[in-house]
Design an enzyme around this catalytic site. Sequence first.
Site, PDB file in Angstrom:
ATOM      1  N   ASP A 113       0.842  -1.192   0.000  1.00  0.00           N
ATOM      2  CA  ASP A 113       0.000   0.000   0.000  1.00  0.00           C
ATOM      3  C   ASP A 113       0.879   1.245   0.000  1.00  0.00           C
ATOM      4  OD1 ASP A 113      -2.254   1.529   0.038  1.00  0.00           O
ATOM      5  OD2 ASP A 113      -2.872   1.008   2.074  1.00  0.00           O
ATOM      6  N   HIS A 164      -8.305  -0.469  -9.426  1.00  0.00           N
ATOM      7  CA  HIS A 164      -8.219   0.506  -8.331  1.00  0.00           C
ATOM      8  C   HIS A 164      -7.081   1.483  -8.571  1.00  0.00           C
ATOM      9  CE1 HIS A 164      -8.216   2.143  -4.273  1.00  0.00           C
ATOM     10  NE2 HIS A 164      -6.929   1.849  -4.179  1.00  0.00           N
TER      11      HIS A 164
END
Length: 321
Positions: free
Chosen positions: A157, A231
């Site tokens: 992330d 995404h």
Amino acid sequence: MTGQTWERVPIDAQSVEAPLSQAAVFLVVAVEPDDRALAHVRETLATVDDLIKTVGFRDLAGRLSCVVGVGHDIWRRLAKTAQMPAELHPFKPIVGAKHQAPATPGDLLFHIRAERVDLCFEFERLLLAALGEAVRVVDAVSGFRYFDARDLLGFVDGTANPAGHDIPAAALVGEEDPDFAGGSYVVVQKYLHDMTGWNAAGASAQEEIIGRTKVDNVELPDAGADAQKSHKTLSTIVDEDGTEHDILRDNMPYGDPARGEFGTYFIGYSRRLWVIEKMLERMFVGDPPGRHDRLLDFSTPKTGTTFFAPSRRVLTGLCGG
């Protein structure tokens, strides 16, 4: 970031650019409506830097920091003038065909970071003791760094974060709003993951949804203009001039396996609030509309609140200094 860059972080900016830490606390509180509570909050905010030194001195390598974010409504109560950051407004709920991003209350955000959990714990404990009955806790989440900066879905992330001299250009207000230069717009959302459904999807489908490979974090090619976007693609914002606008994320996993709770706490800092809002719109509404971010089929937002993290000079002014 392909737009303007700054040579360095403004000297009075809060520690927005603090490096990714091993632990964090995301504390959102609401200030009680009476003037006495407001005055007490002002006094406490003025002592935050001292409290950081008090706790952080126990281990200087622990890199304790705290960013204070101020919401739209409490800004009007704290400020002695009507002036506020140009884009500051409450979080706007987003309603897509299948998923929604809710708006939830919150006057103040304290983003506490350190290399040690106990430093975050001690700072939060002393801060809440100092604030006392002047506030009520709306939400408090303790996050942790998971292996090599991965979320609980198994992917790295924050790969697209700006670095070095690009951070201020992406995260800190500049000459476009000079009275609030050095500040940053902050959006927080608490997501809960359906790990059973996610794991059942399989690695190949997961990679298509995220837009990166799972093991080695390699970016996958973008889908066509009218195809289902990943995404990664939906969260990349490019304006009409072709300029890509980054934000600074410091997301953290959180959870409680005994309760079956697994989540990600999203926190994004941006020079321009509209960039984060556009990102969320693309995720929930879709681009084109109707083709939402498939990550939302497994990750549900439970909160949504917007703040502004002012420079230390402006924060001191709000405290009456």
